[in-house]
Scaffold this active site. Sequence first.
Site, PDB file in Angstrom:
ATOM      1  N   TRP A 183     -23.433 -13.452  43.555  1.00 24.60           N
ATOM      2  CA  TRP A 183     -23.083 -12.872  42.289  1.00 24.60           C
ATOM      3  C   TRP A 183     -23.777 -12.991  41.231  1.00 24.60           C
ATOM      4  O   TRP A 183     -24.073 -12.300  40.198  1.00 24.60           O
ATOM      5  CB  TRP A 183     -21.737 -13.373  41.946  1.00 24.60           C
ATOM      6  N   ASN A 184     -24.969 -13.909  41.277  1.00 23.47           N
ATOM      7  CA  ASN A 184     -25.546 -14.222  40.261  1.00 23.47           C
ATOM      8  C   ASN A 184     -26.785 -13.153  39.943  1.00 23.47           C
ATOM      9  O   ASN A 184     -27.214 -13.242  38.578  1.00 23.47           O
ATOM     10  CB  ASN A 184     -26.153 -15.752  40.245  1.00 23.47           C
ATOM     11  N   LYS A 223     -23.206  -7.151  52.626  1.00 24.21           N
ATOM     12  CA  LYS A 223     -21.998  -7.352  51.982  1.00 24.21           C
ATOM     13  C   LYS A 223     -22.058  -8.261  50.824  1.00 24.21           C
ATOM     14  O   LYS A 223     -22.648  -9.417  50.719  1.00 24.21           O
ATOM     15  CB  LYS A 223     -21.257  -8.497  52.758  1.00 24.21           C
ATOM     16  N   GLY A 273     -27.323 -17.670  48.789  1.00 27.45           N
ATOM     17  CA  GLY A 273     -26.085 -18.328  48.393  1.00 27.45           C
ATOM     18  C   GLY A 273     -26.328 -19.577  48.302  1.00 27.45           C
ATOM     19  O   GLY A 273     -27.618 -20.371  48.628  1.00 27.45           O
ATOM     20  N   SER A 274     -25.197 -20.212  48.800  1.00 26.66           N
ATOM     21  CA  SER A 274     -25.181 -21.865  48.713  1.00 26.66           C
ATOM     22  C   SER A 274     -25.649 -22.409  49.986  1.00 26.66           C
ATOM     23  O   SER A 274     -25.764 -21.885  51.015  1.00 26.66           O
ATOM     24  CB  SER A 274     -23.633 -22.336  48.353  1.00 26.66           C
ATOM     25  N   GLU A 298     -31.945 -18.070  51.664  1.00 28.76           N
ATOM     26  CA  GLU A 298     -32.503 -18.323  50.503  1.00 28.76           C
ATOM     27  C   GLU A 298     -31.072 -19.170  49.872  1.00 28.76           C
ATOM     28  O   GLU A 298     -30.166 -18.548  49.289  1.00 28.76           O
ATOM     29  CB  GLU A 298     -32.858 -16.971  49.280  1.00 28.76           C
ATOM     30  N   LEU A 299     -31.394 -20.619  49.688  1.00 30.94           N
ATOM     31  CA  LEU A 299     -30.266 -21.285  49.321  1.00 30.94           C
ATOM     32  C   LEU A 299     -30.352 -21.996  47.725  1.00 30.94           C
ATOM     33  O   LEU A 299     -31.001 -21.557  46.957  1.00 30.94           O
ATOM     34  CB  LEU A 299     -30.015 -22.187  50.302  1.00 30.94           C
ATOM     35  N   CYS A 302     -30.596 -19.983  40.821  1.00 30.67           N
ATOM     36  CA  CYS A 302     -31.158 -21.086  41.879  1.00 30.67           C
ATOM     37  C   CYS A 302     -32.265 -21.810  41.312  1.00 30.67           C
ATOM     38  O   CYS A 302     -32.673 -22.732  41.715  1.00 30.67           O
ATOM     39  CB  CYS A 302     -31.162 -20.380  43.230  1.00 30.67           C
ATOM     40  N   GLU A 323     -26.267 -29.439  42.039  1.00 33.66           N
ATOM     41  CA  GLU A 323     -26.654 -28.020  41.632  1.00 33.66           C
ATOM     42  C   GLU A 323     -25.849 -28.071  40.208  1.00 33.66           C
ATOM     43  O   GLU A 323     -24.747 -27.418  40.682  1.00 33.66           O
ATOM     44  CB  GLU A 323     -27.069 -27.031  42.447  1.00 33.66           C
TER      45      GLU A 323
HETATM   46  P1  NAP Z   1     -21.819 -18.488  48.268  1.00 31.30           P
HETATM   47  O1  NAP Z   1     -20.628 -18.893  47.908  1.00 31.30           O
HETATM   48  O2  NAP Z   1     -22.738 -19.211  49.047  1.00 31.30           O
HETATM   49  O3  NAP Z   1     -21.759 -17.172  48.133  1.00 31.30           O
HETATM   50  C1  NAP Z   1     -22.794 -16.347  48.619  1.00 31.30           C
HETATM   51  C2  NAP Z   1     -22.480 -15.305  49.235  1.00 31.30           C
HETATM   52  O4  NAP Z   1     -21.896 -15.386  50.762  1.00 31.30           O
HETATM   53  C3  NAP Z   1     -21.452 -14.286  48.901  1.00 31.30           C
HETATM   54  O5  NAP Z   1     -21.489 -12.805  49.111  1.00 31.30           O
HETATM   55  C4  NAP Z   1     -20.211 -14.840  49.346  1.00 31.30           C
HETATM   56  O6  NAP Z   1     -19.120 -14.003  49.515  1.00 31.30           O
HETATM   57  C5  NAP Z   1     -20.633 -14.954  50.902  1.00 31.30           C
HETATM   58  N1  NAP Z   1     -19.800 -15.982  51.710  1.00 31.30           N
HETATM   59  C6  NAP Z   1     -19.045 -17.032  51.295  1.00 31.30           C
HETATM   60  N2  NAP Z   1     -18.527 -17.545  51.952  1.00 31.30           N
HETATM   61  C7  NAP Z   1     -18.985 -16.948  53.456  1.00 31.30           C
HETATM   62  C8  NAP Z   1     -18.772 -17.325  54.858  1.00 31.30           C
HETATM   63  N3  NAP Z   1     -17.877 -18.146  55.154  1.00 31.30           N
HETATM   64  N4  NAP Z   1     -19.189 -16.151  55.636  1.00 31.30           N
HETATM   65  C9  NAP Z   1     -20.012 -15.224  55.066  1.00 31.30           C
HETATM   66  N5  NAP Z   1     -20.282 -15.169  53.832  1.00 31.30           N
HETATM   67  C10 NAP Z   1     -19.754 -15.934  52.805  1.00 31.30           C
HETATM   68  O7  NAP Z   1     -22.815 -18.604  46.860  1.00 31.30           O
HETATM   69  P2  NAP Z   1     -22.491 -18.228  45.247  1.00 31.30           P
HETATM   70  O8  NAP Z   1     -21.948 -19.464  44.577  1.00 31.30           O
HETATM   71  O9  NAP Z   1     -22.128 -16.964  45.363  1.00 31.30           O
HETATM   72  O10 NAP Z   1     -23.949 -18.482  44.775  1.00 31.30           O
HETATM   73  C11 NAP Z   1     -24.557 -19.350  44.156  1.00 31.30           C
HETATM   74  C12 NAP Z   1     -25.477 -20.071  45.113  1.00 31.30           C
HETATM   75  O11 NAP Z   1     -26.578 -19.040  45.473  1.00 31.30           O
HETATM   76  C13 NAP Z   1     -26.323 -21.226  44.269  1.00 31.30           C
HETATM   77  O12 NAP Z   1     -26.194 -22.426  45.195  1.00 31.30           O
HETATM   78  C14 NAP Z   1     -27.548 -20.820  44.301  1.00 31.30           C
HETATM   79  O13 NAP Z   1     -28.630 -21.618  43.987  1.00 31.30           O
HETATM   80  C15 NAP Z   1     -27.835 -19.652  45.387  1.00 31.30           C
HETATM   81  N6  NAP Z   1     -28.833 -18.699  45.151  1.00 31.30           N
HETATM   82  C16 NAP Z   1     -30.054 -18.991  45.951  1.00 31.30           C
HETATM   83  C17 NAP Z   1     -30.993 -18.158  45.429  1.00 31.30           C
HETATM   84  C18 NAP Z   1     -32.198 -18.181  46.203  1.00 31.30           C
HETATM   85  O14 NAP Z   1     -33.117 -17.077  46.211  1.00 31.30           O
HETATM   86  N7  NAP Z   1     -32.672 -19.207  46.971  1.00 31.30           N
HETATM   87  C19 NAP Z   1     -30.854 -16.907  44.579  1.00 31.30           C
HETATM   88  C20 NAP Z   1     -29.661 -16.805  43.964  1.00 31.30           C
HETATM   89  C21 NAP Z   1     -28.615 -17.517  44.094  1.00 31.30           C
HETATM   90  P3  NAP Z   1     -17.945 -13.816  48.364  1.00 31.30           P
HETATM   91  O15 NAP Z   1     -18.665 -13.929  47.122  1.00 31.30           O
HETATM   92  O16 NAP Z   1     -17.375 -12.405  48.416  1.00 31.30           O
HETATM   93  O17 NAP Z   1     -17.034 -15.094  48.585  1.00 31.30           O
END
Ligand code: NAP
Length: 485
Positions: A155-156, A179, A233-234, A255-256, A289, A387
């Site tokens: 979402w960010n 997705k 994501g995370s 990309e975590l 991130c 984080e």
């Molecule tokens: P997140 O909870 O891991 O969610 C990311 C995505 O994964 C969302 O679309 C989420 O869907 C989906 N998701 C969650 N649980 C899942 C599952 N069990 N199976 C499949 N998909 C699933 O992360 P967030 O809190 O949204 O984002 C923040 C994190 O992203 C931070 O750790 C940040 O550092 C990281 N990030 C990394 C980068 C990079 O380039 N390295 C860039 C941006 C952000 P829903 O939202 O619909 O639940």
Amino acid sequence: MQLNYPKLFQTQAYINGVFVDGDSGTFEVTNPYDGSVIAEVADCTPQQAEQAIQAAAEGFKVWSKYTAGKRSRILRKWYELQLEHADDLARLLTTEQGKPVAEAKGEIRYGASFVEWFAEEAKRIYGDTIPGHASDKRIVTIKQPIGVVAAITPWNFPSAMITRKVAPALASGCTVVIKPAELTPLSALALAQLAQEAGFPAGVLNIVTSNNAPEIGSVMTESKIVRKLSFTGSTKIGKLLMRQCADTVKRLSLELGGNAPFIVFDDADLEEAVSGAVAAKYRNAGQTCICANRIFVQSGIYDAFTEKFAAAVQKQKVGNGLDEGVVVGPMVEEKAVQFVEEVVADAKNKGGKVLTGGQRHGASEGLVYEPTVIIDARVEMSVFSEEIFGPIAPVFKFETEEDVIALANDTNYGLASYFYGRDYARIWRVAEALEYGMVGINTGMISTAVAPFGGIKESGFGREGSKYGIDDYVEIKYLCWGGVK
Ligand code: NAP
């Protein structure tokens, strides 16, 4: 919502070139600033995710046969449409995500720049000729698109995290099923509207919206048709998806999360270091991130830096991202604010001193947290290892280069890092010693489509952007020709 081009406000999923309802009904999308409901978005079933994957497989038969030039022209058109509608796209983004509208516009331009870049790279996916190992043999390599790609985005950066994956995938001839995050699907659907107008054939780009990520994620990871998963994501969810992809041995880009160090040496330009720290910390209310997570300042400059830094942080206008001049908007949801409150309380309990901020901004602005500076930070505090993902800057004091390298690398993450200093020999030593995929040297702003964005260690692998970005979406095949006599 007032948009110049109302068609960008799409609430249906996009499958096989058509906007469709969700077979599970709808879910609400809210404005993080005031909690108001801004849309009811299609809630797709696992069967619809499968339909999207099938559509992408059919689309692949068409798209992968296009010449690179033809793919490039359609991508270019998509890029131009994104720029043409940048104001609307930014407004939509701010309304669902919260970041200030000027910053949202920056994200739209940044996201579009990947489409521009890969529209150009599409034409340069070269193979090699390799001197053969026998006199009658000739060897050449070709690069072919991997196939159907699944993308899961956070979402960010509701827009740019999509274009960063989709642009190289489509440039190389792959097709995609995306997705987007449940909190921010509207930016994704607006991109789909523009993709339709740009002329991508049906099935090339699909968006499956849902409020049940695990369910859709399982369909994507278990599918034998999906040949690659690209996830941002995370780290926790990245590890889970990596395990889920093992059975079908999918290609992966992850990309975590990050825990970026921001180091200021005694010989740094103080003004530059302060403005770099503000930029690297408070963008998107600290929810990126690559945000500076731990600021390390050498003892000789510590007091001067913290004083100037706190003064600069205090000047930032806080509030509704749609209001003129606001630079720090609301955080994305209540649990994110609560987490920030916990880490601030922990830091205070362990001797940290709040120089500015340290609380929510006002009773009527529940998710707006004041930009915060905490001095006397220590490694025992959770801000050192977690984080933070919020507008909190803990400032640690260090004595030597050796000490700070050890501190900076004392984390499982390895995404972005930053340092300020002038000694050129030290600049090389420190840049080489930091265990991170990206190093900002005398700058707090490092993201661009022309450079390879990505991490090491538990921040993941794969690179987005630059000439390397296409590698994540192609297979190298070698052809060995015998009997050349
Ligand atoms: P997140 O909870 O891991 O969610 C990311 C995505 O994964 C969302 O679309 C989420 O869907 C989906 N998701 C969650 N649980 C899942 C599952 N069990 N199976 C499949 N998909 C699933 O992360 P967030 O809190 O949204 O984002 C923040 C994190 O992203 C931070 O750790 C940040 O550092 C990281 N990030 C990394 C980068 C990079 O380039 N390295 C860039 C941006 C952000 P829903 O939202 O619909 O639940």
